[in-house]
Each structure stands twice: as C-alpha cells, then as structure tokens.
Design an enzyme around this catalytic site. Structure first.
Site, PDB file in Angstrom:
ATOM      1  N   HIS A 254      10.406  24.347  -6.304  1.00 18.02           N
ATOM      2  CA  HIS A 254       9.108  24.847  -6.729  1.00 18.02           C
ATOM      3  C   HIS A 254       8.120  24.836  -5.568  1.00 18.02           C
ATOM      4  O   HIS A 254       8.044  23.864  -4.814  1.00 18.02           O
ATOM      5  CB  HIS A 254       8.538  23.982  -7.856  1.00 18.02           C
ATOM      6  CG  HIS A 254       9.394  23.950  -9.083  1.00 18.02           C
ATOM      7  ND1 HIS A 254       9.432  22.881  -9.946  1.00 18.02           N
ATOM      8  CD2 HIS A 254      10.256  24.871  -9.590  1.00 18.02           C
ATOM      9  CE1 HIS A 254      10.270  23.138 -10.933  1.00 18.02           C
ATOM     10  NE2 HIS A 254      10.794  24.336 -10.744  1.00 18.02           N
TER      11      HIS A 254
ATOM     12  N   GLU B 285       0.861  -1.178   0.000  1.00 16.62           N
ATOM     13  CA  GLU B 285       0.000   0.000   0.000  1.00 16.62           C
ATOM     14  C   GLU B 285       0.896   1.225   0.000  1.00 16.62           C
ATOM     15  O   GLU B 285       1.686   1.423   0.924  1.00 16.62           O
ATOM     16  CB  GLU B 285      -0.897   0.022   1.237  1.00 16.62           C
ATOM     17  CG  GLU B 285      -1.926  -1.092   1.278  1.00 16.62           C
ATOM     18  CD  GLU B 285      -2.819  -0.991   2.504  1.00 16.62           C
ATOM     19  OE1 GLU B 285      -2.537  -0.146   3.381  1.00 16.62           O
ATOM     20  OE2 GLU B 285      -3.792  -1.750   2.593  1.00 16.62           O
TER      21      GLU B 285
ATOM     22  N   LYS C 144       1.260  18.341  -1.949  1.00 20.02           N
ATOM     23  CA  LYS C 144       1.664  17.304  -2.901  1.00 20.02           C
ATOM     24  C   LYS C 144       2.091  16.041  -2.172  1.00 20.02           C
ATOM     25  O   LYS C 144       2.667  16.108  -1.084  1.00 20.02           O
ATOM     26  CB  LYS C 144       2.846  17.778  -3.755  1.00 20.02           C
ATOM     27  CG  LYS C 144       2.578  19.013  -4.587  1.00 20.02           C
ATOM     28  CD  LYS C 144       3.858  19.471  -5.279  1.00 20.02           C
ATOM     29  CE  LYS C 144       3.634  20.753  -6.056  1.00 20.02           C
ATOM     30  NZ  LYS C 144       4.901  21.259  -6.658  1.00 20.02           N
TER      31      LYS C 144
ATOM     32  N   TYR D  30       3.161  12.972  -9.005  1.00 14.81           N
ATOM     33  CA  TYR D  30       2.732  13.996  -8.054  1.00 14.81           C
ATOM     34  C   TYR D  30       1.208  13.935  -7.913  1.00 14.81           C
ATOM     35  O   TYR D  30       0.485  14.144  -8.893  1.00 14.81           O
ATOM     36  CB  TYR D  30       3.082  15.404  -8.532  1.00 14.81           C
ATOM     37  CG  TYR D  30       4.484  15.605  -9.045  1.00 14.81           C
ATOM     38  CD1 TYR D  30       5.423  16.323  -8.309  1.00 14.81           C
ATOM     39  CD2 TYR D  30       4.875  15.124 -10.299  1.00 14.81           C
ATOM     40  CE1 TYR D  30       6.706  16.538  -8.793  1.00 14.81           C
ATOM     41  CE2 TYR D  30       6.147  15.327 -10.799  1.00 14.81           C
ATOM     42  CZ  TYR D  30       7.064  16.044 -10.026  1.00 14.81           C
ATOM     43  OH  TYR D  30       8.330  16.255 -10.520  1.00 14.81           O
TER      44      TYR D  30
END
Length: 204
Positions: free
Chosen positions: A62, A28, A72, A132
């Site tokens: 970023h 998982e 994210k 992402y």
C-alpha cells in the site's frame, strides 16, 4: 536509539535501547528530533491507525499518491510481523527495491517510510497488531495498491500456510503495470515534499 537508513532510500529502521529492571523494561520508541536529523524530512502525526491480523495475513503493498502523500512510522505492538518497504517512486535510484524488517512487539523496532514508499507485512502470529503514525489524514481515492506477490519485485515471504488477503490486494496490479498506467508517484514529487525540513548538506 539507533536510526539507520534501509536499502530503500528514505526508509529508516528505528531500534530502541531497552532499559530492563526488576519491574520489566522501558524504552523510547522514537524521538521527533532524532528522526528529522536522520531523515532530513518533516514528520507531523495527523492520524493514528491500528490493524489486527490473523497469522498468515498479508496486507499490502500500500502507498499513497502525491499529493497528498502519507509518511508513516509503523511498529508492531502485539505479536510479530515480517514488515516490508518497497520503493514505488518512479525515477528513484531505488525504484522497485525492497527491504524487510522482523518486527516483534517486545523489540520495539519501528520503520519510517517517507512519502511515495509502499508498505506491506505478513502477520507471523495470531492477533498481530500494527500501529501506524501517519503524517496526513486518509483521503479516499488516493491509495496506491501494488501486488505483493509480484515476481518482478520478488519479496521472499516464505509463507508456511495459505495466505489471507483482501480482494483488493489479491487483484492489485504489478509494479510495471501500475507504472505504465500512471498510478505511481514520481521521485520528483517526493523530493518536493521532503525539502522543507532538509538540513544543510543533506543529499537530495
């Protein structure tokens, strides 16, 4: 799976437990309930991105302005990368600090970054693919770009060849310059975006 907070506040490293057998293995990658319990933050996936990079490609740092923000969950799904989280939130207890994670496709390790944190990585092999999961859809004009080679941050990239970078990343400002120009999110803005899902007893 194990979810541990990193040196950067509100960033978490997710290490799955792998179940091997004669066919290969299964794991998982993450569970929403477990991530919320560890982070105290909401996370709804509204956009999924992939990047494919040649060896020695350096992407980042970023981040995203607040609002809209963009949390994210980043995972290497092919190849290998040195993944880096940087705290870009002015006023944060860990502002300017970073933490690194070796991400390899076979490990399944992922990194969760809350709103206001910056992300960068160095591709360690050709054809490195990063996935992402993003909490918000991309809004043009809201990206924050910081110089990944800023000596004030001091990320030890330990490169073995010439870096491959975009013009935007190459000419990005350092952290101090970006803060002075008012380009960075604040810790207060970040806390306001985290509060809705914070369980009782979760520290601010």
């Amino acid at each position: 799976m194990a979810i541990e907070e990193m040196k950067v506040r509100d960033a978490f490293r997710i290490t799955p437990s792998q179940l091997p057998d004669n066919r290969g293995l299964f794991f998982e990658a993450w569970r929403l309930g477990g991530l919320i319990a560890a982070s105290g933050q909401p996370f709804t996936v509204r956009q999924v991105n992939y990047s494919v990079s040649r060896r020695n490609t350096l992407r980042g740092i970023h981040g995203t302005t607040l609002p809209p923000g963009q949390a994210k969950l980043v995972t290497c799904v092919r190849g290998a990368a040195l993944d880096v989280v940087v705290d870009l939130r002015v006023g944060s207890p860990t502002f300017g600090m970073f933490d690194t994670t070796l991400q390899e496709a076979g490990s399944g390790i992922g990194v969760y970054l809350a709103d206001g944190l910056g992300h960068a990585f160095l591709a360690l092999s050709d054809d490195t693919c990063m996935n992402y999961l993003c909490s918000e859809e991309y809004v043009p004009g809201t990206m924050v770009d910081i110089q990944a080679l800023d000596p004030d941050i001091g990320i030890p990239w330990n490169t073995t060849g010439q870096l491959i970078r975009s013009d935007k990343d190459t000419h990005a400002p350092g952290l101090s310059e970006a803060a002075a120009r008012g380009l960075l999110p604040t810790y207060e803005q970040a806390l306001a975006s985290y509060r809705p899902a914070a369980p009782a007893g979760r520290r601010p």
